[in-house]
Write an enzyme that holds these catalytic residues in place. Structure first.
Site, PDB file in Angstrom:
ATOM      1  N   ASN B 153      24.433 -14.629 -19.539  1.00  0.00           N
ATOM      2  CA  ASN B 153      24.661 -14.866 -18.767  1.00  0.00           C
ATOM      3  C   ASN B 153      26.287 -15.667 -18.880  1.00  0.00           C
ATOM      4  OD1 ASN B 153      23.172 -17.072 -19.336  1.00  0.00           O
ATOM      5  ND2 ASN B 153      23.097 -17.905 -17.448  1.00  0.00           N
ATOM      6  N   CYS B 326      29.023 -31.975 -21.671  1.00  0.00           N
ATOM      7  CA  CYS B 326      29.139 -32.489 -20.933  1.00  0.00           C
ATOM      8  C   CYS B 326      28.336 -32.334 -19.713  1.00  0.00           C
ATOM      9  CB  CYS B 326      30.455 -32.907 -20.688  1.00  0.00           C
ATOM     10  SG  CYS B 326      31.242 -33.481 -22.073  1.00  0.00           S
TER      11      CYS B 326
HETATM   12  S1  FES Z   1      29.493 -36.014 -20.518  1.00  0.00           S
HETATM   13 FE1  FES Z   1      30.565 -35.890 -22.886  1.00  0.00          FE
HETATM   14  S2  FES Z   1      32.588 -36.628 -22.600  1.00  0.00           S
HETATM   15 FE2  FES Z   1      30.904 -37.615 -20.452  1.00  0.00          FE
END
Ligand code: FES
Lengths: 129, 384
Positions: B153, B326
């Site tokens: 995916n 992130c």
């Molecule tokens: S979560 Fe990676 S820089 Fe903010």
């Protein structure tokens, strides 16, 4: 909100139009920190006059919150004395941004750390001179 | 205000209008409990068995009883991996999975280690194609179940399932294939492909969220993961989610019918997106250039991060996905991008676009322009 993963209006404003982006050639102080959690990078340049941060610039490789927090921390530090700027914490940054999702608090650490590192760098250079 | 462009069909698909129409037709009919013998119950039963036929026919299963409905792909993957390993533990105590399986395959596989199983992860090459030689070594006579998805995916790569099946069967193992992203997009045939267990998601076929199915080849023994009233051959106890199951059946029927035309249409859009975006500086396709899902385009951009790409694209009216650390709950880099050999910082700049029925070729220029603008803006901020 426990479920909050989205960003405040303020974060988005700073993310879309970050303040003080760029570099200062031959800066008086330079701080570069990496984020051990997710592997991002932030650098801050300062120009100091009479113990006051006269100019400040940043560059960031990271998430939306990393970009917004670096923008905010440069806003907060500009015009402050070094001692005042050293007292800026990650919570100050987050509060000014009207909050960050809990998962993203470490990004504001990064911004405060980069600022403090730049000030430290300046002070060390002063000592040597 | 420009209209929004939705490019994250792998995360969630809008329900097919035909399915919505179908769902509206049945007022009280789905109110019955299929385990009862009065009219309402029989009607519900009838709806479920029609859906079973429709889903079976989409994947070439000749025995409709081989389809077990459940709550979605995560549950199907859990039943397949955990239930098959535990039920057949006498045979051996090893589980094999490709290194780039979905987390709902990898986590139950890892969890089995607590029950004394070993887990072997089979590597993939830089396109995400499973390394068949390595698989030959990974699968041993000790291997109870091997799980290799039909397609990935995050990078869109389609796996050589038939070759995989041969290897697994040669050693007497059972093959589970997660077809969440592939079903309804490319032709799947459990007979031709040699698949023993197959995971399907209702939503990924154009049906509602919260429903899925597991195909289990007749003769393959699987132990229940949940225990209760014995519905769905005891493998998914609890009163059937009749309405959603019926809608998933209709979605499967429509997907089968529309697949040839729709995948040709989406492939053309996909290819234009890929060539438009990879023309940019330091922008690369991830996954296989040709052996990939027709609706799937995935990229990475050097020196920038995926969450900020996603946010910036969103501000420009376009919804895309990313595999950036992130955005992950754990803040770890995507195991898929690392397994295809990307370094951490390379894995950071990923962007995934998965197309669907609402997308049109006219959107391509706007998407490409938005990506250009976003990448340029973020690169201007980066210290790298
Ligand atoms: S979560 Fe990676 S820089 Fe903010």
């Amino acid at each position: 909100m426990a479920d909050q993963i989205g960003y405040s209006q303020k974060v988005m404003e700073h993310f879309m139009n970050p303040h003080n982006v760029g570099v200062i050639e031959n800066p008086d102080g330079y701080g570069k920190v990496g984020n051990p959690v997710c592997g991002d990078l932030m650098e801050i340049f300062i120009r100091v006059k009479d113990d006051v941060i006269e100019d400040i610039r940043f560059r960031t490789f990271g998430c939306g919150s990393a970009i917004a927090t670096s923008s905010m921390v440069t806003d907060l530090a500009k015009g402050k004395t070094l001692d005042e700027a050293m007292k800026i914490t990650r919570d100050d940054v987050a509060t000014e941004l009207e909050g960050l999702p809990p998962r993203k608090m470490h990004c504001s650490n990064l911004a405060a750390d980069a600022l403090h590192a730049a000030i430290q760098d300046y002070r060390e250079k002063q000592k040597k001179e | 205000m420009e209209e929004r462009i939705y490019l994250d069909h792998a995360a969630a698909m809008p329900v097919h209008p035909g399915v919505l129409r179908f769902g509206r037709q049945f007022p009280g009919e789905f109110a019955g409990n299929p385990s009862t013998l009065y009219q309402e119950g029989l009607a519900a039963q009838e709806a479920v068995s029609r859906a079973r036929e429709q889903v079976a026919s989409l994947v070439g299963a000749s025995d409709t009883a081989s389809i077990v409905f459940c709550s979605g792909a995560t549950e199907a993957n859990n039943i397949a991996v955990r239930g098959t390993a535990l039920r057949n533990a006498k045979r051996g105590k090893n589980v094999v999975a490709s290194a780039i399986e979905h987390i709902s395959v990898l986590n139950p596989a890892k969890d089995l280690q607590k029950s004394g199983f070993s887990l072997t992860l089979a590597p993939v090459d830089h396109y995400g194609t499973i390394d068949l030689d390595a698989l030959r070594k990974a699968v041993t006579p000790e291997t109870v179940v091997a799980s290799v998805h039909y397609a990935n995916n995050e990078i869109g790569t389609v796996e050589p399932v038939r070759e995989v099946a041969e290897i697994v069967h040669d050693r007497g193992g059972i093959l589970h294939v997660d077809a969440t992203d592939a079903a309804g997009r490319i032709p799947i045939d459990v007979e031709r492909d040699g698949i023993d267990l197959l995971t399907l998601s209702g939503n990924q076929l154009g049906g509602p969220q919260g429903v899925g199915a597991l195909y289990i080849r007749p003769g393959v023994r699987v132990q229940p993961v949940l225990v209760g009233g014995g519905q769905e051959r005891g493998l998914r106890p609890g009163t059937e989610n009749v309405f959603s199951i019926a809608c998933m059946g209709e979605a499967a029927r429509l997907a089968g019918e529309e697949m040839p035309g729709e995948s040709r249409r989406l492939r053309a859009i996909r290819d234009r997106l890929i060539s438009g975006i990879t023309e940019m500086e330091e922008a690369y396709l991830t996954g296989h250039p040709t052996e990939r899902l027709p609706h799937h385009a995935s990229f990475r951009f050097s020196r920038i991060e995926g969450e900020s790409i996603q946010l910036a694209m969103d501000m420009l009216g376009i919804a895309v996905a990313t595999g950036s650390a992130c955005t992950s709950r754990t803040l770890e880099a995507s195991h898929v991008l690392l397994a295809i050999g990307l370094a951490h910082d390379e894995a950071h700049g990923s962007m995934v676009a998965t197309l669907g029925r609402t997308n049109s070729p006219d959107e391509v220029p706007r998407i490409v322009r938005a990506v250009e603008e976003t990448v340029k803006r973020l690169r201007a901020i980066t210290p790298l």
